[in-house]
Design a protein around this motif. Structure first.
Motif, mmCIF file in Angstrom:
data_model
loop_
_atom_site.group_PDB
_atom_site.id
_atom_site.type_symbol
_atom_site.label_atom_id
_atom_site.label_comp_id
_atom_site.label_asym_id
_atom_site.label_seq_id
_atom_site.Cartn_x
_atom_site.Cartn_y
_atom_site.Cartn_z
ATOM 1 N N THR A 147 0.835 -1.204 0.000
ATOM 2 C CA THR A 147 0.000 0.000 0.000
ATOM 3 C C THR A 147 0.871 1.257 0.000
ATOM 4 O O THR A 147 0.597 2.221 -0.729
ATOM 5 N N GLU A 148 1.940 1.257 0.808
ATOM 6 C CA GLU A 148 2.839 2.412 0.837
ATOM 7 C C GLU A 148 3.525 2.610 -0.504
ATOM 8 O O GLU A 148 3.647 3.744 -0.994
ATOM 9 N N ILE A 149 3.954 1.504 -1.116
ATOM 10 C CA ILE A 149 4.586 1.602 -2.442
ATOM 11 C C ILE A 149 3.592 2.145 -3.458
ATOM 12 O O ILE A 149 3.923 3.005 -4.283
ATOM 13 N N ALA A 150 2.345 1.655 -3.384
ATOM 14 C CA ALA A 150 1.314 2.130 -4.314
ATOM 15 C C ALA A 150 1.023 3.614 -4.087
ATOM 16 O O ALA A 150 0.845 4.363 -5.053
ATOM 17 N N GLU A 151 0.998 4.056 -2.832
ATOM 18 C CA GLU A 151 0.756 5.468 -2.541
ATOM 19 C C GLU A 151 1.878 6.334 -3.096
ATOM 20 O O GLU A 151 1.630 7.404 -3.664
ATOM 21 N N ARG A 152 3.135 5.864 -2.939
ATOM 22 C CA ARG A 152 4.259 6.616 -3.503
ATOM 23 C C ARG A 152 4.181 6.646 -5.022
ATOM 24 O O ARG A 152 4.457 7.677 -5.647
ATOM 25 N N ALA A 153 3.794 5.515 -5.612
ATOM 26 C CA ALA A 153 3.666 5.466 -7.072
ATOM 27 C C ALA A 153 2.561 6.401 -7.541
ATOM 28 O O ALA A 153 2.716 7.100 -8.561
ATOM 29 N N ILE A 154 1.459 6.449 -6.819
ATOM 30 C CA ILE A 154 0.360 7.352 -7.183
ATOM 31 C C ILE A 154 0.811 8.805 -7.059
ATOM 32 O O ILE A 154 0.509 9.642 -7.919
ATOM 33 N N GLY A 155 1.577 9.109 -6.000
ATOM 34 C CA GLY A 155 2.118 10.466 -5.849
ATOM 35 C C GLY A 155 3.038 10.814 -7.010
ATOM 36 O O GLY A 155 2.981 11.921 -7.555
ATOM 37 N N GLY A 156 3.891 9.857 -7.398
ATOM 38 C CA GLY A 156 4.770 10.078 -8.550
ATOM 39 C C GLY A 156 3.983 10.264 -9.832
ATOM 40 O O GLY A 156 4.317 11.116 -10.666
ATOM 41 N N LEU A 157 2.927 9.482 -9.997
ATOM 42 C CA LEU A 157 2.083 9.627 -11.189
ATOM 43 C C LEU A 157 1.389 10.983 -11.209
ATOM 44 O O LEU A 157 1.258 11.600 -12.273
ATOM 45 N N LYS A 158 0.952 11.447 -10.049
ATOM 46 C CA LYS A 158 0.321 12.772 -9.990
ATOM 47 C C LYS A 158 1.306 13.857 -10.408
ATOM 48 O O LYS A 158 0.951 14.766 -11.159
ATOM 49 N N LEU A 159 2.546 13.756 -9.924
ATOM 50 C CA LEU A 159 3.567 14.735 -10.316
ATOM 51 C C LEU A 159 3.846 14.652 -11.812
ATOM 52 O O LEU A 159 3.986 15.670 -12.487
ATOM 53 N N THR A 160 3.905 13.423 -12.319
ATOM 54 C CA THR A 160 4.150 13.240 -13.754
ATOM 55 C C THR A 160 3.002 13.830 -14.563
ATOM 56 O O THR A 160 3.231 14.489 -15.588
ATOM 57 N N VAL A 161 1.771 13.609 -14.113
ATOM 58 C CA VAL A 161 0.610 14.161 -14.822
ATOM 59 C C VAL A 161 0.664 15.686 -14.807
ATOM 60 O O VAL A 161 0.392 16.331 -15.823
ATOM 61 N N ARG A 162 1.036 16.274 -13.664
ATOM 62 C CA ARG A 162 1.151 17.734 -13.599
ATOM 63 C C ARG A 162 2.218 18.242 -14.562
ATOM 64 O O ARG A 162 2.016 19.224 -15.276
ATOM 65 N N ASP A 163 3.370 17.557 -14.570
ATOM 66 C CA ASP A 163 4.454 17.964 -15.469
ATOM 67 C C ASP A 163 4.027 17.835 -16.928
ATOM 68 O O ASP A 163 4.274 18.734 -17.739
ATOM 69 N N VAL A 164 3.391 16.716 -17.262
ATOM 70 C CA VAL A 164 2.939 16.498 -18.641
ATOM 71 C C VAL A 164 1.883 17.537 -19.011
ATOM 72 O O VAL A 164 1.895 18.081 -20.119
#
Length: 152
Positions: A52-69
């Motif tokens: 769950t923690e890994i998934a939360e970090r991955a979701i946070g990274g995806l959110k940052l990537t989506v913002r950057d994109v």
């Protein structure tokens, strides 16, 4: 008789104690299985928490990537809009140049001898020198082009 009654009671108590010991051994075995299941359940819960923690970090990274994109895409769309406006301006200017060239070409197709002949006739009438006659012809040609809207 009291002695045999005492032995019977003692035997009954001993049998009950034996049953109690056997039942306690069975309960102990079940408790060990339950403890083992508890440890495996704790391990499973720990793995689930880690996942769950890994998934939360991955979701946070995806959110940052989506913002950057999204920001990058917004910038590229703005640049494309600016480029489109520049191309529209350049196309309009190209059309303007093409119209001017067309007018120049159509003016060049008209007989150029007519203004020269007219200027030459004027020069002969005024008895001017050849250099002055050429200058007068050039002046007449320039005035004619300006009247047509084409700068010579």
């Amino acid at each position: 008789m009291s002695h045999s009654l005492g032995i019977a009671i003692e035997s009954l108590v001993a049998a009950l104690l034996m049953l109690t010991i056997a039942y306690c051994m069975l309960l102990n075995k079940r408790l060990k299985c339950l403890k083992a299941d508890e440890h495996s359940l704790k391990a499973t819960i720990g793995e689930l928490i880690t996942a769950t923690e890994i998934a939360e970090r991955a979701i946070g990274g995806l959110k940052l990537t989506v913002r950057d994109v999204n920001e990058n895409l917004r910038n590229q769309i703005a640049a494309a809009g600016s480029l489109s406006e520049q191309l529209d301006k350049q196309l309009a200017e190209g059309d303007n140049v093409l119209r001017r060239l067309s007018r120049i070409a159509s003016a060049a197709r008209q007989p150029a001898a007519e203004p020269l002949a007219h200027a030459h006739a004027q020069a002969q009438a005024q008895a001017l020198s050849p250099a002055k006659a050429v200058a007068a012809a050039a002046q007449a040609f320039a005035e004619r082009r300006r009247a047509d809207g084409i700068a010579a």
